[in-house]
Design a protein around this motif. Structure first.
Motif, PDB file in Angstrom:
ATOM      1  N   PHE A   1       3.232   7.800  13.291  1.00 21.92           N
ATOM      2  CA  PHE A   1       2.636   9.132  13.286  1.00 21.92           C
ATOM      3  C   PHE A   1       2.081   9.428  14.677  1.00 21.92           C
ATOM      4  O   PHE A   1       1.459   8.566  15.296  1.00 21.92           O
ATOM      5  N   GLY A   2       2.297  10.654  15.161  1.00 24.95           N
ATOM      6  CA  GLY A   2       1.790  10.994  16.484  1.00 24.95           C
ATOM      7  C   GLY A   2       1.555  12.476  16.661  1.00 24.95           C
ATOM      8  O   GLY A   2       2.273  13.305  16.096  1.00 24.95           O
ATOM      9  N   VAL A   3       0.519  12.804  17.432  1.00 21.82           N
ATOM     10  CA  VAL A   3       0.223  14.182  17.833  1.00 21.82           C
ATOM     11  C   VAL A   3       0.254  14.223  19.351  1.00 21.82           C
ATOM     12  O   VAL A   3      -0.390  13.408  20.023  1.00 21.82           O
ATOM     13  N   PHE A   4       1.008  15.178  19.907  1.00 21.04           N
ATOM     14  CA  PHE A   4       1.220  15.286  21.338  1.00 21.04           C
ATOM     15  C   PHE A   4       0.802  16.683  21.794  1.00 21.04           C
ATOM     16  O   PHE A   4       1.386  17.680  21.370  1.00 21.04           O
TER      17      PHE A   4
ATOM     18  N   GLU B   1       4.923  14.085  15.281  1.00 16.95           N
ATOM     19  CA  GLU B   1       6.025  13.323  14.707  1.00 16.95           C
ATOM     20  C   GLU B   1       5.512  12.497  13.524  1.00 16.95           C
ATOM     21  O   GLU B   1       4.441  11.881  13.590  1.00 16.95           O
ATOM     22  N   THR B   2       6.280  12.492  12.439  1.00 17.61           N
ATOM     23  CA  THR B   2       6.006  11.647  11.273  1.00 17.61           C
ATOM     24  C   THR B   2       7.326  10.976  10.921  1.00 17.61           C
ATOM     25  O   THR B   2       8.253  11.633  10.453  1.00 17.61           O
ATOM     26  N   THR B   3       7.421   9.678  11.167  1.00 20.37           N
ATOM     27  CA  THR B   3       8.674   8.965  10.980  1.00 20.37           C
ATOM     28  C   THR B   3       8.448   7.713  10.150  1.00 20.37           C
ATOM     29  O   THR B   3       7.561   6.913  10.467  1.00 20.37           O
ATOM     30  N   ILE B   4       9.230   7.554   9.090  1.00 17.69           N
ATOM     31  CA  ILE B   4       9.230   6.326   8.300  1.00 17.69           C
ATOM     32  C   ILE B   4      10.591   5.678   8.506  1.00 17.69           C
ATOM     33  O   ILE B   4      11.624   6.284   8.212  1.00 17.69           O
ATOM     34  N   SER B   5      10.604   4.474   9.052  1.00 13.83           N
ATOM     35  CA  SER B   5      11.889   3.834   9.348  1.00 13.83           C
ATOM     36  C   SER B   5      11.816   2.346   9.044  1.00 13.83           C
ATOM     37  O   SER B   5      10.753   1.803   8.730  1.00 13.83           O
ATOM     38  N   GLU B   6      12.954   1.691   9.158  1.00 16.26           N
ATOM     39  CA  GLU B   6      13.034   0.256   8.922  1.00 16.26           C
ATOM     40  C   GLU B   6      13.314  -0.451  10.246  1.00 16.26           C
ATOM     41  O   GLU B   6      14.254  -0.097  10.955  1.00 16.26           O
ATOM     42  N   VAL B   7      12.462  -1.416  10.574  1.00 12.53           N
ATOM     43  CA  VAL B   7      12.629  -2.211  11.789  1.00 12.53           C
ATOM     44  C   VAL B   7      12.695  -3.674  11.382  1.00 12.53           C
ATOM     45  O   VAL B   7      11.757  -4.195  10.774  1.00 12.53           O
ATOM     46  N   ASP B   8      13.801  -4.323  11.687  1.00  9.00           N
ATOM     47  CA  ASP B   8      14.018  -5.733  11.316  1.00  9.00           C
ATOM     48  C   ASP B   8      13.741  -5.968   9.835  1.00  9.00           C
ATOM     49  O   ASP B   8      13.105  -6.957   9.443  1.00  9.00           O
ATOM     50  N   GLY B   9      14.205  -5.047   9.000  1.00  4.53           N
ATOM     51  CA  GLY B   9      14.077  -5.201   7.560  1.00  4.53           C
ATOM     52  C   GLY B   9      12.723  -4.856   6.985  1.00  4.53           C
ATOM     53  O   GLY B   9      12.508  -5.004   5.779  1.00  4.53           O
ATOM     54  N   GLN B  10      11.790  -4.365   7.802  1.00  4.69           N
ATOM     55  CA  GLN B  10      10.455  -4.024   7.327  1.00  4.69           C
ATOM     56  C   GLN B  10      10.185  -2.537   7.528  1.00  4.69           C
ATOM     57  O   GLN B  10      10.510  -1.979   8.581  1.00  4.69           O
TER      58      GLN B  10
ATOM     59  N   ALA C   1       0.847  -1.191   0.000  1.00  7.25           N
ATOM     60  CA  ALA C   1       0.000   0.000   0.000  1.00  7.25           C
ATOM     61  C   ALA C   1       0.882   1.241   0.000  1.00  7.25           C
ATOM     62  O   ALA C   1       1.829   1.339   0.781  1.00  7.25           O
ATOM     63  N   ARG C   2       0.586   2.145  -0.919  1.00 13.23           N
ATOM     64  CA  ARG C   2       1.278   3.425  -0.911  1.00 13.23           C
ATOM     65  C   ARG C   2       0.426   4.417  -0.127  1.00 13.23           C
ATOM     66  O   ARG C   2      -0.803   4.372  -0.206  1.00 13.23           O
ATOM     67  N   PHE C   3       1.073   5.287   0.614  1.00 11.49           N
ATOM     68  CA  PHE C   3       0.304   6.308   1.311  1.00 11.49           C
ATOM     69  C   PHE C   3       0.997   7.657   1.197  1.00 11.49           C
ATOM     70  O   PHE C   3       2.223   7.755   1.075  1.00 11.49           O
ATOM     71  N   LYS C   4       0.182   8.685   1.205  1.00 13.86           N
ATOM     72  CA  LYS C   4       0.657  10.059   1.258  1.00 13.86           C
ATOM     73  C   LYS C   4       0.281  10.605   2.628  1.00 13.86           C
ATOM     74  O   LYS C   4      -0.799  10.310   3.130  1.00 13.86           O
ATOM     75  N   TYR C   5       1.155  11.392   3.203  1.00 12.79           N
ATOM     76  CA  TYR C   5       0.823  11.985   4.493  1.00 12.79           C
ATOM     77  C   TYR C   5       1.131  13.471   4.484  1.00 12.79           C
ATOM     78  O   TYR C   5       2.001  13.951   3.752  1.00 12.79           O
ATOM     79  N   GLY C   6       0.383  14.196   5.272  1.00  7.70           N
ATOM     80  CA  GLY C   6       0.605  15.621   5.441  1.00  7.70           C
ATOM     81  C   GLY C   6       0.379  16.010   6.881  1.00  7.70           C
ATOM     82  O   GLY C   6      -0.242  15.266   7.649  1.00  7.70           O
ATOM     83  N   TYR C   7       0.899  17.161   7.266  1.00  2.62           N
ATOM     84  CA  TYR C   7       0.685  17.668   8.610  1.00  2.62           C
ATOM     85  C   TYR C   7       0.551  19.175   8.555  1.00  2.62           C
ATOM     86  O   TYR C   7       0.997  19.836   7.612  1.00  2.62           O
TER      87      TYR C   7
ATOM     88  N   SER D   1      -1.764  10.814  20.772  1.00  5.96           N
ATOM     89  CA  SER D   1      -2.545   9.994  19.845  1.00  5.96           C
ATOM     90  C   SER D   1      -1.603   9.550  18.746  1.00  5.96           C
ATOM     91  O   SER D   1      -1.021  10.386  18.044  1.00  5.96           O
ATOM     92  N   THR D   2      -1.434   8.233  18.608  1.00  5.04           N
ATOM     93  CA  THR D   2      -0.438   7.707  17.691  1.00  5.04           C
ATOM     94  C   THR D   2      -1.029   6.644  16.779  1.00  5.04           C
ATOM     95  O   THR D   2      -2.004   5.964  17.132  1.00  5.04           O
ATOM     96  N   ALA D   3      -0.414   6.500  15.603  1.00  6.04           N
ATOM     97  CA  ALA D   3      -0.789   5.437  14.666  1.00  6.04           C
ATOM     98  C   ALA D   3       0.480   4.828  14.107  1.00  6.04           C
ATOM     99  O   ALA D   3       1.382   5.551  13.672  1.00  6.04           O
TER     100      ALA D   3
END
Length: 338
Positions: free
Chosen positions: A122-125, A108-117, A87-93, A186-188
């Motif tokens: 995403f979070g609002v504080f 926070e908007t973070t795209i990272s790799e965890v264990d190769g995945q 799935a491709r996604f677009k995000y904005g803030y 609130s995080t996703a």
């Protein structure tokens, strides 16, 4: 967030165990009771354009934050998550100080790799008593979660334990004279085919399925029957002081920080899991938006705008025009199946 100075200290105790939240199936009761009607008598000044530039490299957009604290700051990007179906996604803030004297929202908007995945966070504080707790969450919450040894195998347990650890670490390092500071979260997390929403406080996450607003979190307010029972069983109380407040002080029943109100105000998240397939987009926002926009209203606005960043800017502008008196921060994640 509406909060008064803390006045009483309480004995600390281990927070209660995480309980599954009520099933969320519709758009009912999504506007907070007791809020003043939207302000319409005075036309607000137009929001200034964000003073930043964007660069796009390899399907990602990087926003340079504005140096003007009164400007509306916005940005966004594009990424992928891979499960049984990519799935491709677009995000904005977008984030705006609004009518408050200071800015206490962080995101926070973070795209990272965890264990190769590939994993998206995403979070609002939404801070209260100052911005330091919200800033701490931005810098540490997702780092603690992605570094949890059980993150990939048992993500829900990892979320609960990472939230607890982050709260404990923050409290242990907090200035004793600043024990009334706190923040909602609130995080996703996008992982494989799933969205895992974890919520603490009265910021909120809402999804759109077939054009309908589906709440993925439920606000932690002191007058929620299960929250009131939990607080009273822990030896606390809630009273009416313009709105329902824990100990007559805090208008939310769960938050990070707030050392003086432990163990009544806890950072235990409620977690809702949703399949990405069929979700058009999600909205994560602080209560500066939800105080004046219903879930249905917010989804309706985003449906008309395909660009995620532009949708966030419109949500902020509409909230301000409807009389929001708080900081306003939101994130929109729009999914496109491939």
């Amino acid at each position: 967030m509406d909060v008064k100075d803390s006045t009483t200290a309480t004995a600390t105790a281990a927070p209660p165990q995480y309980r599954r939240p009520p099933r969320l199936t519709d758009d009912s009761d999504d506007v907070k009771p007791g809020n003043p009607p939207p302000i319409t008598a005075q036309k607000p000044e137009p929001l200034s354009e964000p003073k930043h530039e964007k660069e796009q490299q390899h399907q990602s957009a990087i926003a340079v934050p504005s140096k003007d604290p009164d400007a509306l700051d916005s940005g966004g990007g594009i990424s992928f998550v891979s499960g049984s179906k990519t799935a491709r996604f677009k995000y904005g803030y977008a984030s705006f100080k609004g009518k408050r004297a200071s800015m206490e929202d962080y995101f926070e908007t973070t795209i990272s790799e965890v264990d190769g995945q590939t994993v998206a966070f995403f979070g609002v504080f939404d801070g209260h008593g100052g911005s330091r707790t919200a800033e701490y969450l931005k810098n540490n919450l997702f780092k603690n979660l992605s570094g949890h040894p059980g993150f990939m195998k048992d993500t829900k347990t990892a979320i609960v334990e990472a939230f607890r650890r982050t709260d404990a670490d923050y409290l242990s390092g907090e200035n004793p004279q600043q024990r009334d500071a706190g923040s909602t979260a609130s995080t996703a997390v996008m992982l494989g085919d799933r969205i895992l929403v974890a919520n603490v406080g009265d910021s909120r996450v809402v999804a759109s399925r077939a054009g309908s607003a589906i709440p993925l979190s439920i606000d932690h307010k002191p007058d929620r029957s299960d929250e009131r029972e939990r607080i009273e069983q822990a030896g606390g109380f809630i009273i009416w002081a313009g709105t329902w407040r824990v100990g007559g002080v805090l208008a939310v029943s769960r938050a990070f920080g707030d050392k003086l109100l432990k163990p009544y105000v806890v950072a235990e998240p409620e977690i809702q899991e949703e399949l990405i397939e069929g979700v058009e987009f999600i909205i994560i926002a602080s209560d500066g938006l939800w105080n004046v926009l219903s879930n249905k209203d917010a989804v309706g606005i985003v449906q008309e705008i395909s660009d995620a960043e532009a949708a966030c800017r419109k949500l902020v502008q509409e909230s301000y025009a409807r009389g929001s008196s708080d900081n306003i921060t939101c994130i929109v994640v729009r999914f496109e199946d491939h």
